[in-house]
Design an enzyme around this catalytic site. Structure first.
Site, PDB file in Angstrom:
ATOM      1  CG  HIS A 155      -1.600  -1.164   1.562  1.00 36.15           C
ATOM      2  ND1 HIS A 155      -2.875  -1.556   0.680  1.00 36.15           N
ATOM      3  CD2 HIS A 155      -1.478  -2.253   2.154  1.00 36.15           C
ATOM      4  CE1 HIS A 155      -3.388  -2.700   1.076  1.00 36.15           C
ATOM      5  NE2 HIS A 155      -2.363  -3.250   2.076  1.00 36.15           N
ATOM      6  CB  SER A 276      13.303  22.331 -15.712  1.00 33.74           C
ATOM      7  OG  SER A 276      12.640  23.390 -15.845  1.00 33.74           O
ATOM      8  CE  LYS A 282      12.119  18.895 -11.388  1.00 32.59           C
ATOM      9  NZ  LYS A 282      10.772  19.657 -12.130  1.00 32.59           N
ATOM     10  CD  GLU A 289       9.001  11.796 -15.793  1.00 26.69           C
ATOM     11  OE1 GLU A 289       7.986  12.456 -16.136  1.00 26.69           O
ATOM     12  OE2 GLU A 289      10.022  12.236 -15.625  1.00 26.69           O
TER      13      GLU A 289
END
Ligand code: ARG
Length: 460
Positions: A155, A276, A282, A289
């Site tokens: 979980h 970024s 970043k 992804e």
């Protein structure tokens, strides 16, 4: 010009031609198409269906066409209806009547069923190599981090301690099954459809066993209607690719989490991250992804194939031309994803101290505390569970871990506690004692990594 123009009075409408043509996505099969034609022509010559000399000339010229396409001396006509048409027309332009004899006892329906099989056989060979490479890296990394304690989650809550090597080997197991799924699909696809003709076989005395053998198949297909009209092999490969993408996607999701500031379990190499355009600090795990995202299109390919097939009456229907874009995209996408993933894992830095620090919080040794009461003090598990729950609540109130809670507090909740509990709940012990087969103990992980590396040899 069309192969089938005899019956027609007009040329095809140019827009219709574009719509109908598959050359844009089947020209990648030119080698396989030529290989199939060489086998067919060889067999026709041996059976005396065409003259042996002509058969030889056809084979030699087909070899030259292949070479000319490879070197760029011959450009594939983008207006041709498909690769089969293009190759046959080029052969006829070069050889005249001999070229026109190639298609004796054959249809584009058995031809395309063959070409797709040959192409997938080759593509899956490369794919398997890439998967083996990924599993190898996972096993090597697992060995390196066999003893790194990290929280295991259920979980998405810290649950019980495992080792990082153990976690990586879970993916190795999934990918080994994926590898065997590809092998399995390839085994079922290992039948040659040549000789099925358009749908009803042929009256020519073809030697189907010979063409099957020349093309490296175990046997010919056994029913002409089935030989030209099923694409289950495409769907099976698209499923194997989809299942693999599910596994890659889950792994990538974890990489994304692990390299966040919230976790900081790993640091991906700069070469596999991007920045970024506005936020100077970043460092984004874009590749992970993107792999996660690309899983969607592979599932789409599978769904497209199944839906395309489900209502088709036997035998060939033009709908089936849609098989190629779908299954090739599934295979291509998976290959594309594996290319950066393996070196990304190989070069990632594993921050064992951060994993250890996370494991120290979250009471992931609570089960072990209860187990100690059972094993050493003979309490029933349910009582031990309740007592430990009370201790956890006490720790939360006081901002302590179970290791830090003084013995008096343990004893205030349950008289049976003694100093021994501290050793029992130490993370190294709780993980080290999980030696049951399939468990995360460091010695298990080392043995399992070796086993995985050995198993890989069977897939070569
Ligand atoms: N381009 C076709 C395909 O990919 C080849 C088979 C054509 N057969 C036919 N009867 N029109 O399926």
């Amino acid at each position: 010009m069309k192969l089938w123009k005899g019956r027609f009075k007009k040329e095809a409408d140019p827009k219709t031609n574009d719509f109908n043509s598959s050359i844009a996505f089947d020209s990648r099969m030119f080698r396989q198409d030529i290989e199939g034609s060489i086998a067919h022509a060889t067999m026709l010559g041996r059976q005396g269906i065409i003259d042996e000399g002509e058969s030889m000339r056809i084979c030699v010229e087909l070899g030259k066409i292949r070479q000319d396409i490879e070197t760029g001396a011959l450009a594939i006509d983008p207006d041709a209806e498909d690769i089969h048409t293009f190759v046959e027309q080029e052969l006829t332009a070069r050889l005249g009547d001999a070229g026109k004899r190639l298609h004796t006892g054959r249809s584009r329906n058995d031809q395309v069923a063959l070409d797709v099989r040959l192409t997938l056989r080759e593509e899956c060979g490369g794919l398997k190599g890439q998967l083996i490479g990924l599993v190898q890296v996972l096993a090597q990394k697992a060995e390196q981090h066999a003893a790194a304690v990290v929280p295991g989650y259920t979980h998405m809550q810290r649950a019980q301690p495992v080792t990082f090597g153990h976690h990586l080997l879970a993916y190795a197991e999934m990918l080994l099954r994926d590898l065997s799924r590809f092998e399995d699909a390839l085994k079922r696809m290992d039948q040659c459809p040549l000789g099925s003709g358009a749908l009803a076989g042929t009256t020519y005395p073809l030697d189907r066993a010979l063409t099957a053998k020349l093309l490296g198949f175990t046997s010919p297909t056994q029913n002409s209607l089935d030989g030209v009209s099923d694409r289950d092999f495409c769907a099976e490969i698209a499923f194997a690719a989809s299942m693999t993408m599910v596994h890659l996607s889950r792994l990538c999701e974890e990489l994304v989490l692990w390299c966040s500031w919230e976790f900081k379990f790993i640091e991906l190499d700069d070469a596999f991250c991007t920045g970024s355009s506005i936020m100077p600090q970043k460092k984004n795990p874009d590749l992970a992804e993107l792999i996660r995202g690309k899983s969607g299109r592979v599932f789409g390919d599978l769904m497209g194939l199944l839906t395309m097939m489900k209502g088709l009456p036997l035998a060939y229907n033009k709908d089936m031309q849609e098989d190629k874009e779908a299954v090739f995209d599934a295979v291509d996408t998976l290959k594309l994803c594996l290319t950066p993933l393996t070196p990304m894992l190989e070069t990632m830095r594993v921050l064992e101290e951060n994993m250890r620090a996370a494991a120290a919080k979250g009471f992931i040794n609570a089960t072990d505390c209860a187990d100690w009461l059972v094993a050493v003090k003979g309490l029933p598990f349910r009582d031990a569970y309740k007592i430990t729950g009370e201790l956890v609540a006490l720790c939360i109130d006081r901002g302590l871990t179970l290791e830090e809670l003084p013995l008096e507090d343990y004893q205030a909740v349950c008289q049976s506690f003694d100093q021994g509990v501290y050793e029992a709940i130490s993370l190294e012990k709780t993980v080290g004692d999980r030696k049951v087969l399939g468990g995360p103990a460091p010695e298990n992980v080392r043995a399992q990594a070796q086993r995985v590396l050995k198993m890989l040899k069977e897939f070569r």
